[in-house]
Design a protein around this motif. Structure first.
Motif, PDB file in Angstrom:
ATOM      1  N   GLN A   1       0.821  -1.218   0.000  1.00  0.00           N
ATOM      2  CA  GLN A   1       0.000   0.000   0.000  1.00  0.00           C
ATOM      3  C   GLN A   1       0.857   1.271   0.000  1.00  0.00           C
ATOM      4  OE1 GLN A   1      -3.530  -2.119   2.562  1.00  0.00           O
ATOM      5  NE2 GLN A   1      -3.553   0.108   2.551  1.00  0.00           N
ATOM      6  N   ALA A   2       2.120   1.116  -0.330  1.00  0.00           N
ATOM      7  CA  ALA A   2       2.970   2.293  -0.511  1.00  0.00           C
ATOM      8  C   ALA A   2       2.663   2.916  -1.864  1.00  0.00           C
ATOM      9  CB  ALA A   2       4.437   1.907  -0.445  1.00  0.00           C
ATOM     10  N   MET A   3       2.681   4.231  -1.917  1.00  0.00           N
ATOM     11  CA  MET A   3       2.525   4.939  -3.174  1.00  0.00           C
ATOM     12  C   MET A   3       3.382   6.201  -3.120  1.00  0.00           C
ATOM     13  SD  MET A   3      -1.232   6.824  -2.916  1.00  0.00           S
ATOM     14  CE  MET A   3      -0.893   7.831  -4.386  1.00  0.00           C
ATOM     15  N   SER A   4       3.553   6.826  -4.257  1.00  0.00           N
ATOM     16  CA  SER A   4       4.272   8.097  -4.297  1.00  0.00           C
ATOM     17  C   SER A   4       3.707   8.947  -5.415  1.00  0.00           C
ATOM     18  CB  SER A   4       5.777   7.888  -4.492  1.00  0.00           C
ATOM     19  OG  SER A   4       6.031   7.306  -5.759  1.00  0.00           O
ATOM     20  N   SER A   5       3.758  10.256  -5.218  1.00  0.00           N
ATOM     21  CA  SER A   5       3.430  11.200  -6.278  1.00  0.00           C
ATOM     22  C   SER A   5       4.745  11.774  -6.801  1.00  0.00           C
ATOM     23  CB  SER A   5       2.526  12.314  -5.756  1.00  0.00           C
ATOM     24  OG  SER A   5       1.234  11.815  -5.455  1.00  0.00           O
ATOM     25  N   ASN A   6       4.911  11.711  -8.106  1.00  0.00           N
ATOM     26  CA  ASN A   6       6.177  12.077  -8.730  1.00  0.00           C
ATOM     27  C   ASN A   6       5.952  13.191  -9.744  1.00  0.00           C
ATOM     28  OD1 ASN A   6       7.988   9.566  -7.842  1.00  0.00           O
ATOM     29  ND2 ASN A   6       5.954   8.824  -8.391  1.00  0.00           N
ATOM     30  N   TYR A   7       6.881  14.154  -9.755  1.00  0.00           N
ATOM     31  CA  TYR A   7       6.728  15.334 -10.594  1.00  0.00           C
ATOM     32  C   TYR A   7       8.020  15.569 -11.372  1.00  0.00           C
ATOM     33  CZ  TYR A   7       3.022  15.997  -7.161  1.00  0.00           C
ATOM     34  OH  TYR A   7       1.939  15.810  -6.339  1.00  0.00           O
ATOM     35  N   VAL A   8       7.887  15.759 -12.675  1.00  0.00           N
ATOM     36  CA  VAL A   8       9.011  16.118 -13.531  1.00  0.00           C
ATOM     37  C   VAL A   8       8.666  17.446 -14.201  1.00  0.00           C
ATOM     38  CG1 VAL A   8      10.457  15.479 -15.487  1.00  0.00           C
ATOM     39  CG2 VAL A   8       9.593  13.703 -13.935  1.00  0.00           C
ATOM     40  N   THR A   9       9.515  18.448 -13.997  1.00  0.00           N
ATOM     41  CA  THR A   9       9.279  19.783 -14.541  1.00  0.00           C
ATOM     42  C   THR A   9      10.501  20.240 -15.323  1.00  0.00           C
ATOM     43  OG1 THR A   9       7.888  20.311 -12.624  1.00  0.00           O
ATOM     44  CG2 THR A   9       8.648  22.162 -13.961  1.00  0.00           C
ATOM     45  N   ILE A  10      10.248  20.832 -16.482  1.00  0.00           N
ATOM     46  CA  ILE A  10      11.334  21.374 -17.297  1.00  0.00           C
ATOM     47  C   ILE A  10      11.529  22.842 -16.925  1.00  0.00           C
ATOM     48  CG2 ILE A  10      12.192  21.817 -19.615  1.00  0.00           C
ATOM     49  CD1 ILE A  10      11.926  18.859 -18.910  1.00  0.00           C
TER      50      ILE A  10
END
Length: 246
Positions: free
Chosen positions: A178-187
């Motif tokens: 039940q582990a999750m993560s929110s991931n963000y990639v920005t230029i």
């Protein structure tokens, strides 16, 4: 969680209130505050994870005394800088275990904040902490998404939720833990910057068991702050547990 800013330091706090998510729209905030003010009645409210005061400040404007707990000084600094921010009491600490003085008719967690506690034990502790702050008859409210595992085909762990020319965002899930993560990639200036925030997703039935361990009982569960019915198609829920009056 620790007593430092954790994953919500200055880099997040600086742009947090510029978020384009629907949860920041005035009509959405208004509906949230309407229901919380009704549930608080003539008593005080405790916000777990008060952040920049998106909900706490308008709730205090309704005449509800509000106290908050948050581990991020950077987020709380933003609250303090807003009109009325100095009138809301805040204690720096882990909202799963930090105690504050007083007794409350309402404790609440909004916008998936329960998932910031990344272990089941911490989430159970949070329910117990909320219950310990409530007076008999008080309510504990949690707004959180329903895990979106139906969108995961076999072998896939990532679900995108924002794609543009300069910004990509996706959630990852591990159904075994039940582990999750929110991931963000920005230029930025032609270079890619990546950030990731860990969470633990949790099912409505699991939350009900946590509530029972804390001596609370489910009173209501809706799809949203307008009290729409919660169904198997609902993407989130607003749940209300009550501390027995006896």
């Amino acid at each position: 969680m620790t007593d430092d800013d954790g994953y919500f330091g200055e880099n997040i706090a600086a742009g947090y209130d510029d978020e384009e998510s629907d949860v920041f729209r005035p009509d959405v905030v208004g509906r949230t505050v309407d229901l919380l003010a009704e549930l608080a009645g003539d008593g005080a409210a405790l916000e777990l994870g008060i952040g920049t005061g998106r909900i706490a400040l308008p709730l205090a404007d309704r005449g509800v005394p509000v106290h908050g707990i948050d581990m991020s000084r950077a987020m709380v600094d933003r609250l303090r800088a807003k009109p009325g921010g100095d009138a809301v009491g805040v204690t720096i600490g882990d909202f799963a275990t930090t105690r504050v003085a007083g007794e409350f008719t309402l404790a609440y967690l909004v916008f998936n904040t329960i998932n910031n506690l990344t272990t089941q034990d911490a989430q159970v502790d949070c329910f117990r902490n909320a219950a310990d702050h409530l007076r008999p008859g008080g309510r504990f409210v949690v707004e959180v998404g329903v895990p979106d595992l139906r969108r995961l085909p076999p072998g896939q762990r990532a679900v995108p939720f924002h794609i543009s020319d300069t910004h990509w965002a996706f959630d990852t899930y591990d159904p075994a833990t039940q582990a999750m993560s929110s991931n963000y990639v920005t230029i930025v200036d032609g270079r890619a910057e990546h950030s990731s925030i860990p969470f633990r997703y949790v099912w409505p039935s699991e939350l009900d068991l946590m509530a029972r361990l804390a001596g609370l009982r489910l009173r209501d569960r809706w799809e949203d702050w307008t009290r729409e019915p919660f169904t198997s198609e609902s993407g989130k829920h607003v749940s209300v547990w009550e501390k027995p009056a006896d």
